[in-house]
Write a protein that holds these residues in place. Structure first.
Motif, mmCIF file in Angstrom:
data_model
loop_
_atom_site.group_PDB
_atom_site.id
_atom_site.type_symbol
_atom_site.label_atom_id
_atom_site.label_comp_id
_atom_site.label_asym_id
_atom_site.label_seq_id
_atom_site.Cartn_x
_atom_site.Cartn_y
_atom_site.Cartn_z
ATOM 1 N N PRO A 227 0.827 -1.210 0.000
ATOM 2 C CA PRO A 227 0.000 0.000 0.000
ATOM 3 C C PRO A 227 0.863 1.263 0.000
ATOM 4 O O PRO A 227 1.982 1.266 0.511
ATOM 5 N N GLN A 228 0.341 2.313 -0.590
ATOM 6 C CA GLN A 228 1.018 3.607 -0.566
ATOM 7 C C GLN A 228 0.566 4.375 0.666
ATOM 8 O O GLN A 228 -0.621 4.650 0.841
ATOM 9 N N LEU A 229 1.516 4.714 1.537
ATOM 10 C CA LEU A 229 1.202 5.440 2.757
ATOM 11 C C LEU A 229 1.185 6.942 2.493
ATOM 12 O O LEU A 229 1.913 7.440 1.625
ATOM 13 N N THR A 230 0.390 7.635 3.263
ATOM 14 C CA THR A 230 0.344 9.094 3.159
ATOM 15 C C THR A 230 0.760 9.704 4.489
ATOM 16 O O THR A 230 0.521 9.145 5.559
ATOM 17 N N HIS A 231 1.385 10.854 4.407
ATOM 18 C CA HIS A 231 1.885 11.547 5.588
ATOM 19 C C HIS A 231 0.860 12.554 6.086
ATOM 20 O O HIS A 231 0.148 13.180 5.296
ATOM 21 N N ALA A 232 0.810 12.730 7.382
ATOM 22 C CA ALA A 232 -0.080 13.732 7.978
ATOM 23 C C ALA A 232 0.641 15.046 8.238
ATOM 24 O O ALA A 232 0.005 16.091 8.346
ATOM 25 N N ARG A 233 1.979 15.011 8.320
ATOM 26 C CA ARG A 233 2.751 16.207 8.685
ATOM 27 C C ARG A 233 3.931 16.439 7.745
ATOM 28 O O ARG A 233 4.961 16.965 8.148
ATOM 29 N N GLY A 234 3.779 16.014 6.492
ATOM 30 C CA GLY A 234 4.887 16.171 5.556
ATOM 31 C C GLY A 234 5.868 15.020 5.645
ATOM 32 O O GLY A 234 5.745 14.135 6.501
ATOM 33 N N TYR A 235 6.845 15.043 4.761
ATOM 34 C CA TYR A 235 7.775 13.908 4.709
ATOM 35 C C TYR A 235 9.236 14.337 4.872
ATOM 36 O O TYR A 235 10.148 13.586 4.526
ATOM 37 N N ASN A 236 9.475 15.501 5.411
ATOM 38 C CA ASN A 236 10.834 15.945 5.704
ATOM 39 C C ASN A 236 10.994 16.185 7.197
ATOM 40 O O ASN A 236 10.137 16.796 7.830
ATOM 41 N N ILE A 237 12.102 15.681 7.752
ATOM 42 C CA ILE A 237 12.442 15.930 9.146
ATOM 43 C C ILE A 237 13.896 16.383 9.204
ATOM 44 O O ILE A 237 14.644 16.268 8.221
ATOM 45 N N VAL A 238 14.300 16.911 10.336
ATOM 46 C CA VAL A 238 15.715 17.177 10.561
ATOM 47 C C VAL A 238 16.418 15.823 10.638
ATOM 48 O O VAL A 238 16.021 14.942 11.400
ATOM 49 N N SER A 239 17.426 15.633 9.805
ATOM 50 C CA SER A 239 18.086 14.327 9.731
ATOM 51 C C SER A 239 18.543 13.873 11.110
ATOM 52 O O SER A 239 19.092 14.649 11.895
ATOM 53 N N ASP A 240 18.305 12.595 11.393
ATOM 54 C CA ASP A 240 18.768 12.011 12.653
ATOM 55 C C ASP A 240 19.320 10.622 12.394
ATOM 56 O O ASP A 240 19.343 10.146 11.254
ATOM 57 N N GLY A 241 19.783 9.967 13.447
ATOM 58 C CA GLY A 241 20.469 8.692 13.308
ATOM 59 C C GLY A 241 19.562 7.579 12.815
ATOM 60 O O GLY A 241 18.353 7.579 13.041
ATOM 61 N N ILE A 242 20.182 6.608 12.141
ATOM 62 C CA ILE A 242 19.457 5.476 11.567
ATOM 63 C C ILE A 242 19.937 4.183 12.227
ATOM 64 O O ILE A 242 21.132 3.854 12.187
ATOM 65 N N ALA A 243 19.015 3.450 12.830
ATOM 66 C CA ALA A 243 19.311 2.120 13.371
ATOM 67 C C ALA A 243 18.990 1.071 12.316
ATOM 68 O O ALA A 243 18.145 1.293 11.433
ATOM 69 N N MET A 244 19.656 -0.075 12.381
ATOM 70 C CA MET A 244 19.294 -1.174 11.487
ATOM 71 C C MET A 244 17.845 -1.574 11.753
ATOM 72 O O MET A 244 17.441 -1.744 12.897
ATOM 73 N N GLY A 245 17.063 -1.663 10.693
ATOM 74 C CA GLY A 245 15.663 -2.004 10.819
ATOM 75 C C GLY A 245 14.736 -0.801 10.818
ATOM 76 O O GLY A 245 13.506 -0.971 10.809
ATOM 77 N N ALA A 246 15.294 0.422 10.806
ATOM 78 C CA ALA A 246 14.452 1.625 10.740
ATOM 79 C C ALA A 246 13.691 1.629 9.414
ATOM 80 O O ALA A 246 14.241 1.306 8.359
ATOM 81 N N ILE A 247 12.417 2.015 9.473
ATOM 82 C CA ILE A 247 11.562 2.010 8.287
ATOM 83 C C ILE A 247 11.210 3.443 7.925
ATOM 84 O O ILE A 247 10.384 4.089 8.574
ATOM 85 N N GLN A 248 11.872 3.965 6.912
ATOM 86 C CA GLN A 248 11.604 5.310 6.427
ATOM 87 C C GLN A 248 10.435 5.293 5.440
ATOM 88 O O GLN A 248 10.256 4.324 4.700
#
Length: 347
Positions: A227-248
């Motif tokens: 399914p195509q997900l939709t954002h409620a607050r936009g799709y840009n954030i201040v870049s932060d750390g990425i853990a293995m398994g993070a789902i962007q």
């Protein structure tokens, strides 16, 4: 009890794309933009190492769907092959798949090829692979050329020196590892850290799916179809750390699961993170196989991790293979008749 160590070598006769050396990972450098790398399926990697008497984070060969073909030189090598349901053979004789312990005599050829399921498997050798560490680790990160064999994937002609540690083990055995029975279906996640960028309805869509890994998948990331997900607050954030398994979830609404060779930071909202014990289950899911996500609490994720650790702590049992446990293909490859004896006793 382990005997004295001695050297031998593993020669690579052929190796498909994506076959690399991986240990437990290069940790402590994320702040400098260096990700840990390490195994795609940490549980299978640890199990293979335990089976040959190594520490769980020791260096092993991670084999992708391109397979590998190896031989021993200057002495026999005891190895464990653990992970996906790959086709394994020794000198042309088919062995059981999944988790097997094998002694490779000099000149014998061990082949690992794609089988009925799974994406990755691990070839662990009893002893230490003698390759130079980079920032304290042998883990290969091919995009930056760090670790492993000259920072690259393993290829035909590579000669890996091994400081052997002799272990008491049968020349051929089945590794009893029921915790590796992980059929695809449900992948557990902890929501966040940016799940508030999605409505409750979209969180439900995310959990229900169904999803499948697309053909655009490698050690860095799995792009998901569904399914195509939709954002409620936009799709840009201040870049932060990425853990293995993070789902962007980028602007196109199609989730991306960041894996072992992920970047260190990212600027898309992360709807959830796959829990550690399910990273291997996801990594072993072949393209096109459907699954869904299930949100769990942090306490449930920690309990699952403790259960996994307890299973490994109970130790690895290697059961010697007898002919009744071997496949018909394996038996047909053997010369089971050593001459014909007449009634009178002459041959």
């Amino acid at each position: 009890m382990m005997a004295a160590r001695s050297e031998a070598a593993l020669r690579i006769l052929s190796a498909g794309p994506g076959t690399t050396l991986q240990d437990g990972g290069r940790h402590g450098y994320l702040r400098y933009g260096i990700t840990a790398a390490g195994p795609m399926d940490p549980l299978a990697h640890a199990t293979a190492n335990f089976a040959v008497g190594n520490s769980p984070g020791a260096t092993a060969i991670e084999v992708a769907l391109g397979g590998i073909e190896v031989t021993a030189e200057a002495g026999s090598l005891t190895v464990a092959v653990v992970g996906g349901d790959f086709a394994i053979s020794l000198d042309g004789r088919l062995l059981p798949s999944g988790a097997v312990l094998v002694t490779i005599e000099p000149g014998a050829v061990l082949k690992i090829r794609p089988g009925r399921g799974g994406v990755w498997c691990y070839l662990a050798i009893a002893g230490n692979l003698l390759v130079p560490p980079v920032l304290g680790s042998h883990a290969t990160h091919t995009r930056t050329g760090l670790g492993g064999v000259e920072g690259r994937a393993i290829r035909a002609g590579d000669h890996l020196r091994v400081e052997r540690s002799q272990v008491s083990a049968p020349p051929l055995g089945l590794i009893a590892a029921p915790w590796l029975d992980r059929p695809p279906g449900v992948i557990r996640v902890v929501l966040g850290p940016q799940d508030d960028y999605f409505s409750d309805e979209q969180i439900s869509v995310f959990q229900n799916g169904p999803w499948c890994v697309s053909t655009k998948a490698d050690r860095m990331a799995f792009f998901l179809d569904g399914p195509q997900l939709t954002h409620a607050r936009g799709y840009n954030i201040v870049s932060d750390g990425i853990a293995m398994g993070a789902i962007q979830v980028p602007g196109n609404g199609h989730p991306i699961v960041l894996m072992a060779d992920r970047q260190s930071t990212g600027g898309y909202p992360k709807i959830a993170t796959v829990i550690g014990p399910d990273l291997g289950r996801l990594a072993q899911t072949q393209a096109g196989v459907k699954f869904r996500f299930e949100a769990v609490s942090i306490a449930q994720a920690v309990a699952a991790r403790r259960e996994e650790a307890a299973a490994l702590a109970r130790g690895i049992v290697v059961e010697p293979l007898v002919r009744t446990q071997l496949s018909s293909e394996f038996l047909l490859s053997l010369n089971l008749i050593d001459g014909v004896v007449a009634a009178g006793g002459s041959r």
